[in-house]
Design a protein around this motif. Structure first.
Motif, PDB file in Angstrom:
ATOM      1  N   ASN A 114       8.303  14.389 -16.291  1.00 25.80           N
ATOM      2  CA  ASN A 114       9.146  13.637 -17.225  1.00 25.80           C
ATOM      3  C   ASN A 114       9.507  12.294 -16.594  1.00 25.80           C
ATOM      4  N   ASN A 135       7.907  10.908 -21.823  1.00 25.72           N
ATOM      5  CA  ASN A 135       8.995  11.793 -22.221  1.00 25.72           C
ATOM      6  C   ASN A 135       8.421  13.139 -22.658  1.00 25.72           C
ATOM      7  N   LEU A 136       8.660  14.145 -21.834  1.00 26.82           N
ATOM      8  CA  LEU A 136       8.044  15.447 -22.096  1.00 26.82           C
ATOM      9  C   LEU A 136       8.583  16.099 -23.365  1.00 26.82           C
ATOM     10  N   ASP A 137       9.719  15.598 -23.852  1.00 25.47           N
ATOM     11  CA  ASP A 137      10.230  16.167 -25.099  1.00 25.47           C
ATOM     12  C   ASP A 137       9.356  15.773 -26.290  1.00 25.47           C
TER      13      ASP A 137
HETATM   14  C1  LIG Z   1      12.979  13.710 -20.138  1.00 24.49           C
HETATM   15  O1  LIG Z   1      13.700  12.510 -19.976  1.00 24.49           O
HETATM   16  C2  LIG Z   1      14.363  12.040 -21.154  1.00 24.49           C
HETATM   17  C3  LIG Z   1      15.023  10.709 -20.817  1.00 24.49           C
HETATM   18  O2  LIG Z   1      14.085   9.822 -20.329  1.00 24.49           O
HETATM   19  C4  LIG Z   1      15.388  13.069 -21.603  1.00 24.49           C
HETATM   20  O3  LIG Z   1      16.005  12.650 -22.794  1.00 24.49           O
HETATM   21  C5  LIG Z   1      14.704  14.413 -21.814  1.00 24.49           C
HETATM   22  O4  LIG Z   1      15.661  15.397 -22.122  1.00 24.49           O
HETATM   23  C6  LIG Z   1      13.899  14.828 -20.596  1.00 24.49           C
HETATM   24  N1  LIG Z   1      13.117  16.000 -20.950  1.00 24.49           N
HETATM   25  C7  LIG Z   1      12.827  17.020 -20.128  1.00 24.49           C
HETATM   26  C8  LIG Z   1      11.987  18.109 -20.677  1.00 24.49           C
HETATM   27  O5  LIG Z   1      13.231  17.078 -18.995  1.00 24.49           O
END
Ligand SMILES: *[C@@H]1O[C@H](CO)[C@@H](O)[C@H](O)[C@H]1NC(C)=O
Length: 494
Positions: free
Chosen positions: A64, A69-71
């Motif tokens: 991430n 952004n892994l989401d």
């Molecule tokens: C990844 O980072 C974003 C912010 O850049 C954050 O909103 C998100 O929750 C994070 N997702 C994971 C799966 O860690």
């Protein structure tokens, strides 16, 4: 008749050509999440992975970061899927760089990029799946007639569910299924090390191939145990273990150092973050959930244990059979049986996972004519709620009609086919009636869904009916495969 007039090679080429044309035809239709912001669907996921892998350094693919952004469709398949995204991403970058521009290409859908994406799936089939099916045909159908060889190829290349999911919905299941089929062909022809390596590739393309792991494990272990001396048994197991470790090491190489990176990738692959099942999947948990509220009765951890227990218990008989008396066809039956156990009972099953149970059944089409004609149709039916959502109803009807046109006459004629083999007694009695009943019920559900409004309190009643009906079919098919395995093993030992 047609086959006899054509000759074997011409028939093979004809079936392959038709199957490619049908793939391209299905590709003209819509795909998962077409025109549906903000997240779109599986097509966008694949496109996004090309974007990420082409633009980011390899160590960031599963991480991430601000650029990843892994989401938003974070990579959650093993490394070979990521390498494949990179490879096809490079090709698409060459043709249409905007299609995978970093961050700004989300939801990019032009007809030219769609064509390129579609071709990448067709090319995957040409490079992996079709050669693997041909290898299986050489390995498993040594003394089959030309007709049987053509039927097997037709079943494996044109069964509707796989074509609709890969070339309509949009996925690359042909790659992992192809590697698994290639592995089975290699093992069956005595190339056990090559088979083990190919199976590792399958596993590292989609973790779902784990459904086959018990079958390969049992069959290969069974073969090692057949060696004459203790030392040769241990040596054979050690050689295969080495091949597995070496293949994994090559595939995972870029992610192994530091070890925390490998852990990070692994945590992306485990589905335990999600629920017992998603959407409508024709497995035990989803089909029984209207009666038993599993998700309320048990905690998530208890459910995971329950699923693992039920899966292991139901796949045990097939595994024991292959350890005790491994055979070529037994390997395919065990693959089907194990895939059914996982599909019916494991945690977080996807409706598309039925493709894993389907593949070995189509590879055994000449031995299991009734099952190989009937199961693919049921499988397509079981994923219909998904296909409908994707706008693939027309392609679904067309492919099922094509399937029925070629398989139903053969079913009617089959009683005329001579040869009392072990499966003959089981398949020839009563199946036509079951056939008629199941086709009638499926058509009934489709007709009801087409003309009736679902009641307000039960808006998804038709999807639930499809799920329940498909589950009954799959459970029966799983049991049938299990019985065949033991009968075949028994007859072999006589
Ligand atoms: C990844 O980072 C974003 C912010 O850049 C954050 O909103 C998100 O929750 C994070 N997702 C994971 C799966 O860690």
């Amino acid at each position: 008749m047609l086959m006899r007039a054509l000759g074997d090679h011409a028939a093979t080429l004809l079936i392959i050509a038709v199957s490619l044309l049908i793939r391209l035809g299905v590709g003209l239709h819509s795909y998962s999440g077409a025109g549906l912001p903000p997240r779109y669907g599986d097509y966008e996921a694949q496109r996004h992975w090309m974007e990420v892998t082409v633009h980011l350094p390899i160590q960031d693919w599963y991480k991430n970061t601000t650029d990843n952004n892994l989401d938003y469709w974070g990579l959650d398949y093993p490394p070979i899927s990521a390498y494949q995204s990179w490879l096809y991403g490079k090709a698409i970058q060459h043709a249409e760089p905007e299609a995978i521009a970093l961050l700004i290409s989300r939801g990019y859908e032009t007809s030219s990029s769609k064509t390129t994406m579609r071709w990448s799936v067709v090319i995957s089939d040409i490079l992996v799946y079709i050669p693997a099916v041909l290898a299986c045909r050489r390995a498993f159908l040594k003394d089959a007639t030309a007709e049987q060889r053509a039927w097997m190829l037709f079943a494996a290349l044109l069964q509707p569910a796989a074509v609709l999911i890969d070339h309509g919905h949009f996925q690359y299941n042909g790659i992992s299924l192809g590697f698994a089929a290639g592995a089975a062909a290699a093992v069956a022809t005595g190339k056990e090390m090559l088979g083990s390596a190919l199976f590792c590739l399958s596993l590292n393309h989609k973790q779902m191939s784990m459904y086959y792991a018990p079958a390969f494990f049992a069959h290969l272990l069974g073969r090692c145990l057949q060696r004459p001396t203790f030392l040769s048994k241990v040596g054979a197991v050690a050689r295969l273990g080495f091949v597995v470790c070496a293949t994994f090491a090559c595939v995972w190489g870029p992610f192994l150092v530091p070890p925390s990176r490998a852990v990070g990738v692994l945590s992306r692959l485990a589905p335990l973050r999600r629920g017992l099942f998603e959407d409508y999947v024709a497995n035990f948990w989803c089909a029984t959930s209207p009666l038993i509220k599993w998700k309320q009765l048990f905690t998530q951890q208890e459910l995971v244990r329950l699923c693992a227990g039920a899966t292991l218990l139901t796949l045990l008989p097939a595994v024991v059979q292959q350890i005790r008396s491994p055979s070529e066809k037994g390997l395919l039956l065990c693959m089907a049986s194990s895939a059914f156990s996982f599909f019916l009972f494991s945690y977080q099953v996807h409706e598309k996972s039925i493709l894993l149970a389907l593949l070995p059944v189509t590879l055994l089409a000449p031995e299991l004519p009734a099952l190989a004609a009937w199961l693919p149709a049921v499988a397509a039916f079981s994923v219909y709620p998904l296909l409908k959502k994707d706008g693939l109803s027309l392609a679904y009807v067309a492919l099922l009609l094509l399937w029925a046109a070629f398989t139903l006459p053969a079913q009617a004629n089959r009683t005329a086919v001579t040869g009392r083999t072990w499966m003959h007694g089981l398949t020839s009695c009563g199946l036509p009636l079951i056939f008629r009943t199941s086709v009638g019920l499926a058509l009934g559900v489709h007709a009801a869904a087409a003309v009736l409004e679902p009641p307000k309190r039960l808006p998804y009643i038709f999807d639930a009916l499809i799920t329940a009906l498909s589950f009954l079919h799959f459970a029966a098919a799983a049991l049938y495969v299990q019985i065949l395995m033991w009968r075949q093993g028994h007859e072999k030992s006589q």
